[in-house]
Scaffold this motif. Structure first.
Motif, PDB file in Angstrom:
ATOM      1  N   ARG A  58       0.861  -1.187   0.000  1.00 14.76           N
ATOM      2  CA  ARG A  58       0.000   0.000   0.000  1.00 14.76           C
ATOM      3  C   ARG A  58       0.891   1.228   0.000  1.00 14.76           C
ATOM      4  O   ARG A  58       2.064   1.150   0.310  1.00 14.76           O
ATOM      5  N   GLN A  59       0.265   2.380  -0.303  1.00 14.77           N
ATOM      6  CA  GLN A  59       0.984   3.629  -0.146  1.00 14.77           C
ATOM      7  C   GLN A  59       1.209   3.872   1.336  1.00 14.77           C
ATOM      8  O   GLN A  59       0.405   3.456   2.175  1.00 14.77           O
ATOM      9  N   VAL A  60       2.302   4.544   1.651  1.00 17.21           N
ATOM     10  CA  VAL A  60       2.617   4.866   3.034  1.00 17.21           C
ATOM     11  C   VAL A  60       3.019   6.331   3.132  1.00 17.21           C
ATOM     12  O   VAL A  60       3.401   6.951   2.132  1.00 17.21           O
ATOM     13  N   VAL A  61       2.899   6.866   4.337  1.00 16.45           N
ATOM     14  CA  VAL A  61       3.399   8.210   4.621  1.00 16.45           C
ATOM     15  C   VAL A  61       4.274   8.135   5.872  1.00 16.45           C
ATOM     16  O   VAL A  61       4.111   7.250   6.703  1.00 16.45           O
ATOM     17  N   THR A  62       5.159   9.087   5.984  1.00 19.03           N
ATOM     18  CA  THR A  62       6.044   9.164   7.143  1.00 19.03           C
ATOM     19  C   THR A  62       5.312   9.823   8.293  1.00 19.03           C
ATOM     20  O   THR A  62       4.787  10.925   8.148  1.00 19.03           O
ATOM     21  N   ALA A  63       5.279   9.154   9.438  1.00 23.00           N
ATOM     22  CA  ALA A  63       4.672   9.725  10.641  1.00 23.00           C
ATOM     23  C   ALA A  63       5.728  10.382  11.519  1.00 23.00           C
ATOM     24  O   ALA A  63       5.472  11.423  12.127  1.00 23.00           O
ATOM     25  N   SER A  64       6.901   9.766  11.609  1.00 27.17           N
ATOM     26  CA  SER A  64       7.980  10.354  12.416  1.00 27.17           C
ATOM     27  C   SER A  64       9.315   9.752  12.015  1.00 27.17           C
ATOM     28  O   SER A  64       9.374   8.663  11.444  1.00 27.17           O
ATOM     29  N   VAL A  65      10.355  10.489  12.325  1.00 30.00           N
ATOM     30  CA  VAL A  65      11.723   9.996  12.164  1.00 30.00           C
ATOM     31  C   VAL A  65      12.360  10.114  13.538  1.00 30.00           C
ATOM     32  O   VAL A  65      12.418  11.196  14.106  1.00 30.00           O
TER      33      VAL A  65
END
Length: 174
Positions: A58-65
């Motif tokens: 699936r597509q993903v997005v960055t929540a935190s680094v």
């Protein structure tokens, strides 16, 4: 059908790991000939996204680094390798560990230059968080990273809670 069953039952970190290679060019460097930290951060984010998307399809997005630690400089002309692996999966997110190494192609020496932990969130077709398949660690190393990821998540959630409380207090003081 077989792929759907595999997603529901989970995946080994090996199945979704990603290895990216970059060459350090002049546009990547600062005035002293080393890579800008922001360039490394961008490469880390891309490597983590590739790995997480392979894991959940699936597509993903960055929540935190978390804990992006720069350990050694990376110089102009060097070859950078980013290795990423899913360490742990919660409900709709996962922690991806990214190890950055740099090689001096003239000497063959290789250096561990950075490490980061990135939390990625899976998205459904409407752009909302959706379930991710579990990760199934197999090796002792994968099991160790799996356990360490749990502790990092606890720390992240505690820090988030403290920040929310601090913001609430500062809002009340205004």
């Amino acid at each position: 059908m077989g792929n759907k069953l595999k997603l529901e039952s989970g995946r080994s970190p090996r199945e979704s790991e990603a290895i990216m290679t970059e060459m350090v060019l002049p546009q990547h460097t600062n005035a002293i000939g080393t890579v800008f930290g922001g360039v490394v951060m961008s490469w880390v984010d891309i490597a983590a996204a590739i790995c997480a998307e392979r894991h959940c399809h699936r597509q993903v997005v960055t929540a935190s680094v978390d804990a992006l630690s720069f350990l050694a400089p990376i110089k102009l002309g060097w070859i950078v390798t980013l290795k990423s692996s899913v360490n742990f999966v919660w409900k709709t997110s996962c922690e991806v560990g990214v190890k950055v190494t740099a090689e001096n192609p003239r000497t063959g020496e290789s250096f561990h230059t950075a490490t980061a932990y990135v939390t990625m969130v899976a998205l459904d077709s409407n752009g909302r968080p959706t379930l991710m398949p579990p990760v199934l660690p197999e090796t002792d190393e994968q099991k160790r990273r799996h356990e360490e990821a749990k502790a990092r998540r606890f720390s992240r959630l505690e820090l988030k809670k403290q920040n929310e409380e601090r913001q609430k207090r500062s809002g009340e003081q205004e």
